[in-house]
Design an enzyme around this catalytic site. Structure first.
Site, PDB file in Angstrom:
ATOM      1  N   THR A 104       1.028  -1.221   0.079  1.00  0.00           N
ATOM      2  CA  THR A 104      -0.115   0.090  -0.259  1.00  0.00           C
ATOM      3  C   THR A 104       0.536   1.333   0.140  1.00  0.00           C
ATOM      4  O   THR A 104       2.182   1.280   0.544  1.00  0.00           O
ATOM      5  CB  THR A 104      -0.606   0.503   0.992  1.00  0.00           C
ATOM      6  OG1 THR A 104      -1.818   1.112   1.345  1.00  0.00           O
ATOM      7  CG2 THR A 104       0.169  -0.203   2.812  1.00  0.00           C
ATOM      8  N   HIS A 112       5.695  11.914  -4.130  1.00  0.00           N
ATOM      9  CA  HIS A 112       7.158  10.828  -3.992  1.00  0.00           C
ATOM     10  C   HIS A 112       6.125   9.366  -4.151  1.00  0.00           C
ATOM     11  O   HIS A 112       6.073   8.498  -4.535  1.00  0.00           O
ATOM     12  CB  HIS A 112       7.902  10.875  -2.840  1.00  0.00           C
ATOM     13  CG  HIS A 112       7.981   9.542  -2.371  1.00  0.00           C
ATOM     14  ND1 HIS A 112       9.640   9.804  -3.269  1.00  0.00           N
ATOM     15  CD2 HIS A 112       9.115   8.138  -2.340  1.00  0.00           C
ATOM     16  CE1 HIS A 112      10.548   8.351  -3.341  1.00  0.00           C
ATOM     17  NE2 HIS A 112       9.717   7.997  -2.515  1.00  0.00           N
TER      18      HIS A 112
HETATM   19  N1  LIG Z   1       6.001   5.475   0.811  1.00  0.00           N
HETATM   20  C1  LIG Z   1       5.805   4.202   0.176  1.00  0.00           C
HETATM   21  C2  LIG Z   1       7.177   3.371   0.338  1.00  0.00           C
HETATM   22  N2  LIG Z   1       8.231   3.984  -0.049  1.00  0.00           N
HETATM   23  C3  LIG Z   1       8.837   2.880   0.027  1.00  0.00           C
HETATM   24  C4  LIG Z   1       9.703   1.882  -1.601  1.00  0.00           C
HETATM   25  O1  LIG Z   1       8.975   1.448  -1.309  1.00  0.00           O
HETATM   26  C5  LIG Z   1      11.101   2.125  -0.954  1.00  0.00           C
HETATM   27  O2  LIG Z   1      11.293   0.653  -0.260  1.00  0.00           O
HETATM   28  C6  LIG Z   1      12.042   2.463  -0.841  1.00  0.00           C
HETATM   29  O3  LIG Z   1      12.605   3.770  -0.880  1.00  0.00           O
HETATM   30  C7  LIG Z   1      14.028   1.724  -0.836  1.00  0.00           C
HETATM   31  O4  LIG Z   1      13.999   1.297  -2.563  1.00  0.00           O
HETATM   32  N3  LIG Z   1       6.618   1.770   0.135  1.00  0.00           N
HETATM   33  C8  LIG Z   1       5.144   1.178   0.250  1.00  0.00           C
HETATM   34  O5  LIG Z   1       5.468   0.371   0.007  1.00  0.00           O
HETATM   35  N4  LIG Z   1       4.360   2.730   0.287  1.00  0.00           N
HETATM   36  C9  LIG Z   1       4.370   3.453   0.410  1.00  0.00           C
HETATM   37  O6  LIG Z   1       3.460   4.602   1.107  1.00  0.00           O
HETATM   38  C1  LIG Z   2       9.550   8.100   2.320  1.00  0.00           C
HETATM   39  C2  LIG Z   2       8.312   7.883   1.657  1.00  0.00           C
HETATM   40  O1  LIG Z   2       8.674   6.905   0.652  1.00  0.00           O
HETATM   41  C3  LIG Z   2       7.240   8.279   0.962  1.00  0.00           C
HETATM   42  O2  LIG Z   2       6.607   8.287   2.616  1.00  0.00           O
HETATM   43  C4  LIG Z   2       6.855   9.407   0.495  1.00  0.00           C
HETATM   44  O3  LIG Z   2       7.237  10.765   1.970  1.00  0.00           O
HETATM   45  P1  LIG Z   2       6.870  12.436   1.325  1.00  0.00           P
HETATM   46  O4  LIG Z   2       6.430  12.293  -0.295  1.00  0.00           O
HETATM   47  O5  LIG Z   2       6.249  13.003   2.633  1.00  0.00           O
HETATM   48  O6  LIG Z   2       8.633  11.666   1.109  1.00  0.00           O
END
Ligand SMILES: Nc1c(NC[C@H](O)[C@H](O)[C@H](O)CO)[nH]c(=O)[nH]c1=O
Ligand SMILES: CC(=O)[C@@H](O)COP(=O)(O)O
Length: 181
Positions: A104, A112
């Site tokens: 999710t 992002h």
């Molecule tokens: N913001 C969310 C993420 N972010 C992390 C990325 O998916 C990834 O693990 C990281 O950038 C390292 O490569 N992942 C989710 O599953 N859900 C989010 O809301």
């Molecule tokens: C860290 C992430 O992948 C995600 O929570 C991005 O959050 P933001 O848009 O506040 O940088």
């Protein structure tokens, strides 16, 4: 006995051929030996927003069990962006008929969420086509609050059901092609 699912991986690998399932006049029948192999799923589960994906994982496992499918392997990844490689590794396994990806993406302060959702969906579609294996998208978001994400936990079960439906419905690539002559 419940419905028998026709595995998507090469029939020879599991000891029978498509021709075994269809009579010469087009009527279908199911030889008893086909019932011996359950459809095998690979699951990729994102750990990001774990309280929610934990419930999604539970929904996915329940859906597989209700359908009489085997969960062959579960791979946990940090977040959905990391899922395509894991899905690819699972799809490469002879024993895995289809892969469902569960996760999710919840909106933060920037776009992002959009970036990682778009990249994830696109690369998962690529894995499916490149590996000739169903890879379904049980990833909710983007553009979604945590409350909206919790309302969509059931999408994990839908991804499992879709993976199993695809294994059943996709034509066998080994079947003679209409364009052959
Ligand atoms: N913001 C969310 C993420 N972010 C992390 C990325 O998916 C990834 O693990 C990281 O950038 C390292 O490569 N992942 C989710 O599953 N859900 C989010 O809301
Ligand atoms: C860290 C992430 O992948 C995600 O929570 C991005 O959050 P933001 O848009 O506040 O940088």
């Amino acid at each position: 006995m419940g419905p028998v699912r026709f595995p998507g991986k090469p029939a020879d690998a599991v000891g029978f051929r498509l021709a075994d399932t269809f009579g010469e006049n087009g009527t279908s029948f199911t030889p008893a030996h086909l019932g011996s192999r359950m459809t095998a799923l690979g699951l990729v589960i994102a750990e990001f927003n774990r309280p929610i994906t934990e419930q999604m994982e539970h929904e996915a496992a329940e859906a597989a069990q209700a359908a009489g499918a085997e969960v062959h392997d579960i791979v946990h990844v940090p977040g959905v962006y990391d899922a395509p490689l894991a899905a690819d590794r699972l799809a490469r396994l002879e024993a895995v008929d289809a892969v469902a990806v569960i996760g999710t993406v919840i909106t933060g302060d920037t776009d992002h969420d959009q970036v990682i959702s778009d990249a994830t969906a696109q690369r998962l579609a690529d894995v499916s086509l490149e590996r000739d294996t169903p890879v379904t998208l049980g990833v909710t978001g983007p553009g979604m609050s945590a409350a909206e994400s919790r309302e969509r936990i059931e999408n994990a079960a839908k991804a499992v059901d879709s993976a199993l439906d695809l294994v059943d419905e996709l034509p066998d690539p080994e079947s003679p092609s209409r364009t052959a002559d």
